[in-house]
Design a protein around this motif. Structure first.
Motif, PDB file in Angstrom:
ATOM      1  N   GLY A 133       0.805  -1.223   0.000  1.00 25.94           N
ATOM      2  CA  GLY A 133       0.000   0.000   0.000  1.00 25.94           C
ATOM      3  C   GLY A 133       0.834   1.268   0.000  1.00 25.94           C
ATOM      4  O   GLY A 133       1.977   1.285   0.475  1.00 25.94           O
ATOM      5  N   HIS A 134       0.248   2.334  -0.587  1.00 27.35           N
ATOM      6  CA  HIS A 134       0.870   3.671  -0.567  1.00 27.35           C
ATOM      7  C   HIS A 134       2.182   3.692  -1.361  1.00 27.35           C
ATOM      8  O   HIS A 134       2.353   2.915  -2.281  1.00 27.35           O
ATOM      9  CB  HIS A 134       1.027   4.172   0.871  1.00 27.35           C
ATOM     10  CG  HIS A 134      -0.233   3.986   1.651  1.00 27.35           C
ATOM     11  ND1 HIS A 134      -1.288   4.844   1.577  1.00 27.35           N
ATOM     12  CD2 HIS A 134      -0.630   2.966   2.472  1.00 27.35           C
ATOM     13  CE1 HIS A 134      -2.289   4.392   2.336  1.00 27.35           C
ATOM     14  NE2 HIS A 134      -1.918   3.246   2.878  1.00 27.35           N
ATOM     15  N   GLY A 135       3.109   4.562  -0.981  1.00 24.29           N
ATOM     16  CA  GLY A 135       4.367   4.683  -1.730  1.00 24.29           C
ATOM     17  C   GLY A 135       4.548   6.080  -2.304  1.00 24.29           C
ATOM     18  O   GLY A 135       3.567   6.780  -2.582  1.00 24.29           O
ATOM     19  N   LEU A 141      -1.414  -4.843   1.047  1.00 26.54           N
ATOM     20  CA  LEU A 141      -0.876  -4.819   2.417  1.00 26.54           C
ATOM     21  C   LEU A 141      -0.905  -3.407   2.975  1.00 26.54           C
ATOM     22  O   LEU A 141      -0.413  -2.461   2.343  1.00 26.54           O
ATOM     23  CB  LEU A 141       0.566  -5.362   2.424  1.00 26.54           C
ATOM     24  CG  LEU A 141       0.686  -6.820   1.988  1.00 26.54           C
ATOM     25  CD1 LEU A 141       2.142  -7.196   1.747  1.00 26.54           C
ATOM     26  CD2 LEU A 141       0.065  -7.753   3.024  1.00 26.54           C
ATOM     27  N   HIS A 142      -1.477  -3.279   4.153  1.00 25.73           N
ATOM     28  CA  HIS A 142      -1.625  -1.979   4.809  1.00 25.73           C
ATOM     29  C   HIS A 142      -1.464  -2.140   6.315  1.00 25.73           C
ATOM     30  O   HIS A 142      -1.307  -3.253   6.810  1.00 25.73           O
ATOM     31  CB  HIS A 142      -3.028  -1.413   4.529  1.00 25.73           C
ATOM     32  CG  HIS A 142      -3.213  -0.946   3.121  1.00 25.73           C
ATOM     33  ND1 HIS A 142      -3.125   0.361   2.750  1.00 25.73           N
ATOM     34  CD2 HIS A 142      -3.449  -1.642   1.979  1.00 25.73           C
ATOM     35  CE1 HIS A 142      -3.314   0.472   1.441  1.00 25.73           C
ATOM     36  NE2 HIS A 142      -3.516  -0.735   0.948  1.00 25.73           N
ATOM     37  N   THR A 143      -1.515  -0.983   7.018  1.00 24.92           N
ATOM     38  CA  THR A 143      -1.693  -1.026   8.468  1.00 24.92           C
ATOM     39  C   THR A 143      -2.941  -0.214   8.777  1.00 24.92           C
ATOM     40  O   THR A 143      -3.319   0.675   8.010  1.00 24.92           O
ATOM     41  CB  THR A 143      -0.490  -0.411   9.229  1.00 24.92           C
ATOM     42  OG1 THR A 143      -0.386   0.964   8.892  1.00 24.92           O
ATOM     43  CG2 THR A 143       0.809  -1.128   8.879  1.00 24.92           C
ATOM     44  N   HIS A 144      -3.550  -0.520   9.902  1.00 28.78           N
ATOM     45  CA  HIS A 144      -4.699   0.249  10.353  1.00 28.78           C
ATOM     46  C   HIS A 144      -4.191   1.394  11.224  1.00 28.78           C
ATOM     47  O   HIS A 144      -3.061   1.368  11.713  1.00 28.78           O
ATOM     48  CB  HIS A 144      -5.633  -0.688  11.128  1.00 28.78           C
ATOM     49  CG  HIS A 144      -6.893  -0.051  11.592  1.00 28.78           C
ATOM     50  ND1 HIS A 144      -7.799   0.502  10.732  1.00 28.78           N
ATOM     51  CD2 HIS A 144      -7.403   0.117  12.853  1.00 28.78           C
ATOM     52  CE1 HIS A 144      -8.813   0.988  11.420  1.00 28.78           C
ATOM     53  NE2 HIS A 144      -8.603   0.774  12.707  1.00 28.78           N
ATOM     54  N   TRP A 193       6.550   4.729   8.981  1.00 30.93           N
ATOM     55  CA  TRP A 193       5.532   5.035   7.981  1.00 30.93           C
ATOM     56  C   TRP A 193       5.000   3.751   7.353  1.00 30.93           C
ATOM     57  O   TRP A 193       5.767   2.854   7.005  1.00 30.93           O
ATOM     58  CB  TRP A 193       6.111   5.929   6.889  1.00 30.93           C
ATOM     59  CG  TRP A 193       6.260   7.351   7.346  1.00 30.93           C
ATOM     60  CD1 TRP A 193       7.398   7.959   7.765  1.00 30.93           C
ATOM     61  CD2 TRP A 193       5.217   8.334   7.444  1.00 30.93           C
ATOM     62  NE1 TRP A 193       7.142   9.260   8.119  1.00 30.93           N
ATOM     63  CE2 TRP A 193       5.815   9.522   7.931  1.00 30.93           C
ATOM     64  CE3 TRP A 193       3.848   8.321   7.176  1.00 30.93           C
ATOM     65  CZ2 TRP A 193       5.089  10.684   8.149  1.00 30.93           C
ATOM     66  CZ3 TRP A 193       3.116   9.490   7.395  1.00 30.93           C
ATOM     67  CH2 TRP A 193       3.742  10.654   7.873  1.00 30.93           C
ATOM     68  N   GLU A 194       3.706   3.738   7.168  1.00 30.58           N
ATOM     69  CA  GLU A 194       3.039   2.569   6.591  1.00 30.58           C
ATOM     70  C   GLU A 194       3.651   2.157   5.258  1.00 30.58           C
ATOM     71  O   GLU A 194       3.888   0.975   4.999  1.00 30.58           O
ATOM     72  CB  GLU A 194       1.550   2.893   6.418  1.00 30.58           C
ATOM     73  CG  GLU A 194       0.722   1.759   5.851  1.00 30.58           C
ATOM     74  CD  GLU A 194      -0.752   2.144   5.704  1.00 30.58           C
ATOM     75  OE1 GLU A 194      -1.117   3.285   6.039  1.00 30.58           O
ATOM     76  OE2 GLU A 194      -1.522   1.283   5.245  1.00 30.58           O
ATOM     77  N   LYS A 195       3.932   3.149   4.388  1.00 23.97           N
ATOM     78  CA  LYS A 195       4.421   2.815   3.043  1.00 23.97           C
ATOM     79  C   LYS A 195       5.740   2.044   3.088  1.00 23.97           C
ATOM     80  O   LYS A 195       6.045   1.280   2.177  1.00 23.97           O
ATOM     81  CB  LYS A 195       4.587   4.075   2.195  1.00 23.97           C
ATOM     82  CG  LYS A 195       5.751   4.976   2.608  1.00 23.97           C
ATOM     83  CD  LYS A 195       6.055   6.011   1.536  1.00 23.97           C
ATOM     84  CE  LYS A 195       7.306   6.819   1.898  1.00 23.97           C
ATOM     85  NZ  LYS A 195       7.734   7.713   0.844  1.00 23.97           N
TER      86      LYS A 195
END
Ligand SMILES: [Zn+2]
Length: 303
Positions: free
Chosen positions: A130-132, A198-201, A145-147
């Motif tokens: 996820g993200h980026g 794939l992510h985090t909450h 950071w989640e990314k």
């Protein structure tokens, strides 16, 4: 027999091994202070190794393995011998060999993981970290950071799937910005059997924590897959899961089965800390893999 010459089983450990020239296999290693005599009983999905004239110098009881083939190992002292019971999740053949005849002595059982190649070899899995790029995702209290963290998990998961012969495609390979539509198109263009995002909450409520597995309500089997992945993930990471639900972003996949795994809640101090451990990323990847495997086993032959 004097205590000096008594065989003591000192360690039991497992590994998934893939070396050039040998098939990918699960190894179970039994180590003792001295070379030992042993007997092996095999039944479908069960192998018992009796180390004769020995005691266990490690805790008796169950060791959860769940590496895709070896389910668990149970160790018991039993009438002057140590019984090592290896439960398999699928049929497999074992080679038994001394990989370390000197001290400590090590007996190795090598189980063929061919079944996993049968199950996964024809699968195309699109993994979406996820993200980026300019989209950082959520930030944890100590600045992760989640990314960044989801990329670690993505690579671990790709390694496991690759060893089983799956074709793995990433929606991003580095730290670039990738629009949602492009991610979805990647799944469709590559004929994905499953899309795993794939992510985090994150939550402002400090009492909210844990992983969750979201699913594509339009993708056949996705809900069942999500519940199996959630169960297998929780088994590995030992965190309390949040509720599974349909995810609007995944709807864009249309009929492609899809999951969105929120591997932890990054706003939770403890769970953010877990993301600093490469062992944790490995556990998450193994959990997701086990859930997919459980799903493909269950639906095999369902047509
Ligand atoms: Zn996210």
């Amino acid at each position: 027999m004097s205590s000096l010459t008594m065989v003591k089983v000192t360690n039991i450990w497992t590994a998934v091994r893939e070396d050039p020239g040998i098939n990918c296999c699960s190894e179970v290693h039994i180590e003792a202070n001295l070379p030992f005599r042993y007997r092996v009983d095999t039944a479908p999905r069960l192998v018992r190794v009796y180390v004769l004239g020995a005691t266990a110098n490690l805790p008796e009881g169950k060791i959860l393995v769940r590496d895709g083939l070896v389910g668990q190992i149970e160790v018991r002292n039993y009438g002057g011998q140590v019984e090592v019971e290896i439960s398999l999740e699928h049929r497999s053949t074992a080679d038994i060999l001394w990989t370390r005849p000197q001290m400590p002595a090590r007996l190795t059982l090598r189980f063929d993981r061919q079944f996993l190649r049968v199950l996964f070899g024809d699968k195309v899995v699109v993994i979406d970290p996820g993200h980026g790029g300019r989209d950082f995702g959520y930030r944890g209290p100590v600045n992760l950071w989640e990314k960044d963290v989801v990329r670690h998990t993505a690579h671990r998961l790709a390694d496991i799937l690759g060893r089983c012969g799956s074709t793995v495609v990433f929606t991003r390979s580095g730290d670039e910005t990738v629009p949602e539509k492009r991610r979805i198109a990647c799944a469709r263009e590559n004929g994905a059997h499953v899309f795993v995002s794939l992510h985090t909450h994150w939550s402002a409520n400090p009492r909210v924590s844990g992983p969750a597995v979201l699913f594509n309500p339009l993708g056949p089997g996705s809900e069942e897959m999500a519940s199996l992945v959630s169960a297998a993930l929780v088994e590995k990471v030992r965190l309390r899961p949040r509720r599974s639900r349909a995810d609007p972003f995944l709807r864009l996949l249309g009929p492609v089965p899809g999951l969105l795994v929120e591997v932890v809640t990054i706003s939770d101090w403890v769970e953010e800390g877990l993301l600093r451990s490469s062992r944790f990323h490995q556990k998450v990847a193994e959990g997701i893999f086990n859930g997919l495997k459980d799903y493909y086993c269950k639906t095999r032959g369902r047509g």
